[in-house]
Write a protein that holds these residues in place. Structure first.
Motif, PDB file in Angstrom:
ATOM      1  N   MET A   1     -17.399   6.907  21.409  1.00 39.38           N
ATOM      2  CA  MET A   1     -16.608   7.713  21.324  1.00 39.38           C
ATOM      3  C   MET A   1     -15.974   7.772  22.955  1.00 39.38           C
ATOM      4  O   MET A   1     -17.307   7.815  24.234  1.00 39.38           O
ATOM      5  CB  MET A   1     -17.195   9.365  21.004  1.00 39.38           C
ATOM      6  CG  MET A   1     -16.990   9.915  19.722  1.00 39.38           C
ATOM      7  SD  MET A   1     -15.460  10.495  20.018  1.00 39.38           S
ATOM      8  CE  MET A   1     -15.405  12.087  20.479  1.00 39.38           C
ATOM      9  N   LYS A   2     -15.635   7.932  23.062  1.00 39.28           N
ATOM     10  CA  LYS A   2     -14.818   7.972  24.607  1.00 39.28           C
ATOM     11  C   LYS A   2     -15.479   9.421  25.363  1.00 39.28           C
ATOM     12  O   LYS A   2     -15.159  10.171  24.689  1.00 39.28           O
ATOM     13  CB  LYS A   2     -12.966   7.426  25.048  1.00 39.28           C
ATOM     14  CG  LYS A   2     -12.838   6.272  24.824  1.00 39.28           C
ATOM     15  CD  LYS A   2     -12.368   5.739  26.131  1.00 39.28           C
ATOM     16  CE  LYS A   2     -12.088   4.787  26.520  1.00 39.28           C
ATOM     17  NZ  LYS A   2     -11.547   3.905  27.409  1.00 39.28           N
ATOM     18  N   LEU A   3     -15.625   9.708  27.107  1.00 37.47           N
ATOM     19  CA  LEU A   3     -16.044  10.389  27.190  1.00 37.47           C
ATOM     20  C   LEU A   3     -14.059  10.946  28.418  1.00 37.47           C
ATOM     21  O   LEU A   3     -13.617   9.999  28.859  1.00 37.47           O
ATOM     22  CB  LEU A   3     -16.659  10.099  28.934  1.00 37.47           C
ATOM     23  CG  LEU A   3     -17.478  11.824  30.085  1.00 37.47           C
ATOM     24  CD1 LEU A   3     -17.922  11.984  28.551  1.00 37.47           C
ATOM     25  CD2 LEU A   3     -17.661  10.747  31.033  1.00 37.47           C
ATOM     26  N   LYS A   4     -13.698  12.095  27.819  1.00 40.21           N
ATOM     27  CA  LYS A   4     -12.221  12.188  28.277  1.00 40.21           C
ATOM     28  C   LYS A   4     -12.861  13.022  29.666  1.00 40.21           C
ATOM     29  O   LYS A   4     -13.115  14.150  29.161  1.00 40.21           O
ATOM     30  CB  LYS A   4     -11.886  12.967  26.813  1.00 40.21           C
ATOM     31  CG  LYS A   4     -10.032  13.713  27.871  1.00 40.21           C
ATOM     32  CD  LYS A   4      -8.981  13.930  26.661  1.00 40.21           C
ATOM     33  CE  LYS A   4      -7.888  14.270  26.831  1.00 40.21           C
ATOM     34  NZ  LYS A   4      -6.916  15.059  25.870  1.00 40.21           N
ATOM     35  N   LYS A  22     -11.208   6.567  36.570  1.00 42.97           N
ATOM     36  CA  LYS A  22     -11.126   5.585  36.201  1.00 42.97           C
ATOM     37  C   LYS A  22     -11.274   4.548  36.013  1.00 42.97           C
ATOM     38  O   LYS A  22     -11.506   4.131  36.841  1.00 42.97           O
ATOM     39  CB  LYS A  22      -9.675   5.535  36.650  1.00 42.97           C
ATOM     40  CG  LYS A  22      -8.579   5.101  35.223  1.00 42.97           C
ATOM     41  CD  LYS A  22      -7.137   4.797  35.477  1.00 42.97           C
ATOM     42  CE  LYS A  22      -6.516   4.018  35.561  1.00 42.97           C
ATOM     43  NZ  LYS A  22      -5.985   2.456  35.875  1.00 42.97           N
ATOM     44  N   PRO A  25     -17.089   2.483  32.800  1.00 46.42           N
ATOM     45  CA  PRO A  25     -17.025   1.651  31.124  1.00 46.42           C
ATOM     46  C   PRO A  25     -17.003   3.663  29.946  1.00 46.42           C
ATOM     47  O   PRO A  25     -17.942   4.424  30.401  1.00 46.42           O
ATOM     48  CB  PRO A  25     -18.366   1.713  30.997  1.00 46.42           C
ATOM     49  CG  PRO A  25     -18.837   1.407  32.485  1.00 46.42           C
ATOM     50  CD  PRO A  25     -18.642   2.263  33.147  1.00 46.42           C
ATOM     51  N   GLY A  26     -16.565   3.251  28.930  1.00 43.17           N
ATOM     52  CA  GLY A  26     -16.477   4.619  28.351  1.00 43.17           C
ATOM     53  C   GLY A  26     -15.375   5.555  28.870  1.00 43.17           C
ATOM     54  O   GLY A  26     -15.238   6.541  27.808  1.00 43.17           O
ATOM     55  N   VAL A  27     -14.743   5.637  29.572  1.00 45.23           N
ATOM     56  CA  VAL A  27     -14.161   6.799  30.667  1.00 45.23           C
ATOM     57  C   VAL A  27     -12.556   6.872  30.371  1.00 45.23           C
ATOM     58  O   VAL A  27     -12.169   5.529  30.591  1.00 45.23           O
ATOM     59  CB  VAL A  27     -14.853   7.005  32.362  1.00 45.23           C
ATOM     60  CG1 VAL A  27     -13.617   7.977  32.756  1.00 45.23           C
ATOM     61  CG2 VAL A  27     -16.395   7.118  31.821  1.00 45.23           C
ATOM     62  N   SER A  28     -12.111   8.214  29.856  1.00 45.78           N
ATOM     63  CA  SER A  28     -10.790   7.667  30.029  1.00 45.78           C
ATOM     64  C   SER A  28     -10.035   9.036  30.439  1.00 45.78           C
ATOM     65  O   SER A  28     -10.454  10.538  30.819  1.00 45.78           O
ATOM     66  CB  SER A  28      -9.936   8.364  28.757  1.00 45.78           C
ATOM     67  OG  SER A  28      -9.972   9.006  27.910  1.00 45.78           O
ATOM     68  N   ASP A  49      -5.224   7.390  33.503  1.00 43.29           N
ATOM     69  CA  ASP A  49      -4.955   6.183  32.261  1.00 43.29           C
ATOM     70  C   ASP A  49      -3.457   6.729  31.471  1.00 43.29           C
ATOM     71  O   ASP A  49      -2.745   6.016  30.853  1.00 43.29           O
ATOM     72  CB  ASP A  49      -6.156   6.073  30.933  1.00 43.29           C
ATOM     73  CG  ASP A  49      -7.326   5.467  31.799  1.00 43.29           C
ATOM     74  OD1 ASP A  49      -7.391   4.262  31.589  1.00 43.29           O
ATOM     75  OD2 ASP A  49      -8.308   6.551  31.659  1.00 43.29           O
ATOM     76  N   ASP A  63     -14.039  16.114  27.887  1.00 43.89           N
ATOM     77  CA  ASP A  63     -15.754  16.653  27.869  1.00 43.89           C
ATOM     78  C   ASP A  63     -15.810  17.506  29.288  1.00 43.89           C
ATOM     79  O   ASP A  63     -16.672  18.072  29.846  1.00 43.89           O
ATOM     80  CB  ASP A  63     -16.569  15.314  27.994  1.00 43.89           C
ATOM     81  CG  ASP A  63     -16.521  14.767  26.788  1.00 43.89           C
ATOM     82  OD1 ASP A  63     -16.895  15.294  25.544  1.00 43.89           O
ATOM     83  OD2 ASP A  63     -15.506  13.646  26.638  1.00 43.89           O
TER      84      ASP A  63
END
Ligand code: NAI
Ligand code: ENO
Length: 364
Positions: A1-4, A22, A25-28, A49, A63
């Motif tokens: 799951m991405k961290l938004k 930006k 890892p795993g961040v949008s 992004d 998040d």
């Protein structure tokens, strides 16, 4: 799951934070734009992004939500967020230069699924807008957080961990104390700088020699007078009570100088300078943050338009981060001087060596 991460307002501060997050890892990072042209600009400038004109879409499943708008807009955005569906456990934070008013607002507007933690990265510049954003803006600066007693430690830790990407140092401060201190070290100096520039601007109307000779020290101590008018209108009005008290004290300081001049009190003047120098000498050295200065390098320019591109290209090709570039034409004996400003001393030194090796005459 991405961290938004949702950025509401992607200007100098929102854009700089977005650049810190930006690509991690795993961040949008999703930017919210209130105008269509800004949405395209945020995407084109590469700081986020994705971007959207819908606040609901921006914060959906986020998040973290960063409110990075002028202080006067914080409350209305906070109220809007309270009415939107937010992810359970979502952290809302802001970057406003004042903390008491938004803390009071958060006390009144209770959220069921989200936590609010006030924030203030104590680094910035007189520039504004996404074009001025920089991934290294907060490095080594202090980042104030003002969690209320209702915020669980777990949420505070989650935000602190995310902010580690900024490489700033987190400090916890009470909102009212924050506004007192930052009023004195940042808000009052901005007022003084603007008043001083305007005083000289009025003299200059009757004699343009003022402007011509106002280089060096005058420019240095008034850099912050070029700050954004809307951002600063909101900060000063938000910290109005504190500032009114500070201005009283400032007037006393000015009166003391007036008295010393009237009475030709040389000893008193000496003592004032000595005390100021002593206190200034124990301020943290070259730490980035409030009223931080830039590292300036100067070079003579013979043919400004061609030279600007050439020098900027050389610096870019050598990975030297240029913060500002300006042509100063205040000397009558040379065509012009180029001022190159850097945030890092190391960048300035590398530029100095590079330009000297390319045959430019450079000095600090
Ligand atoms: N300028 C500085 O050095 C620092 C500023 N701050 C605080 O950061 C916040 C933002 O300031 P800056 O980034 O400097 O200003 P800025 O002008 O660079 O950015 C403000 C952003 O808010 C957007 N915006 C304006 N009206 C809006 C609206 N109605 N709805 C949504 N977005 C809107 C603008 O388009 C821009 O992207 C302010 O609260 C300021 O007090 C904090 C630390 C340093
Ligand atoms: O440009 C400077 O030196 C500043 O003082 C920038 C700044 C402006 C506002 C803040 O809340 C924090 C830092």
């Amino acid at each position: 799951m991405k961290l938004k991460i949702a950025m509401i307002g992607v200007g100098l501060i929102g854009g700089s934070l977005a650049l810190c997050f930006k690509g991690k890892p795993g961040v949008s990072v999703m930017g919210y734009a209130h105008l269509p042209e800004l949405k395209d600009k945020y995407i084109a400038s590469g700081v986020v992004d994705d971007a959207t004109l819908s606040l609901e879409e921006a914060v959906q499943d986020a998040d973290f939500i960063f409110l990075c708008v002028p202080v006067g807009l914080l409350e209305s955005y906070f109220q809007k967020l309270a009415k939107l569906p937010l992810k359970k456990g979502c952290i809302i934070t802001d970057v406003g230069s004042t903390k008491a008013s938004i803390a009071a607002c958060a006390e009144h507007v209770r959220m069921t699924d989200a936590y609010f933690i006030g924030g203030h990265p104590m680094a910035g510049s007189e520039r504004a807008g996404v074009d001025a954003a920089s991934a290294v803006l907060f490095e080594n600066a202090y980042y104030v957080l003002t969690p209320s007693v209702h915020v669980p430690e777990e949420a505070y830790s989650r935000l602190s961990e995310l902010l580690a990407y900024t490489r700033a140092q987190i400090v916890r401060v009470e909102p009212l104390l924050h506004d007192d201190i930052v009023g004195a070290i940042s808000h009052l100096p901005h007022v003084i700088a603007v008043a001083l520039v305007n005083q000289v601007r009025e003299y200059n109307e009757s004699n343009p020699l003022y402007k011509m000779l106002a280089a060096g020290g005058f420019r240095d101590i008034t850099r912050i007078a070029s700050s954004d008018a809307i951002v600063w209108r909101d900060i000063l009005l938000s910290n109005r009570e504190v500032l009114l008290g500070l201005m009283k004290d400032w007037n006393s300081q000015m009166s003391a100088f007036t008295d010393m001049l009237e009475q030709q009190d040389g000893e008193g003047i000496e003592e004032a300078f000595r005390q100021a120098r002593e206190f200034r000498s124990v301020l943290p050295e070259r730490r980035k943050g409030m009223i931080s200065s830039l590292y300036d390098l100067y070079t003579d320019v013979q043919d400004a338009p061609g030279m600007i591109g050439k020098i900027a290209t050389e610096l870019g090709a050598n990975d030297i981060n240029l913060s500002n570039l300006e042509i100063i034409e205040n000397r009558v004996d040379v065509p012009g001087i180029m001022r190159l400003s850097f945030r890092q001393e190391e960048d300035m030194e590398r530029a100095r060596t590079l330009l000297a090796s390319l045959g430019y005459q450079v000095w600090v």
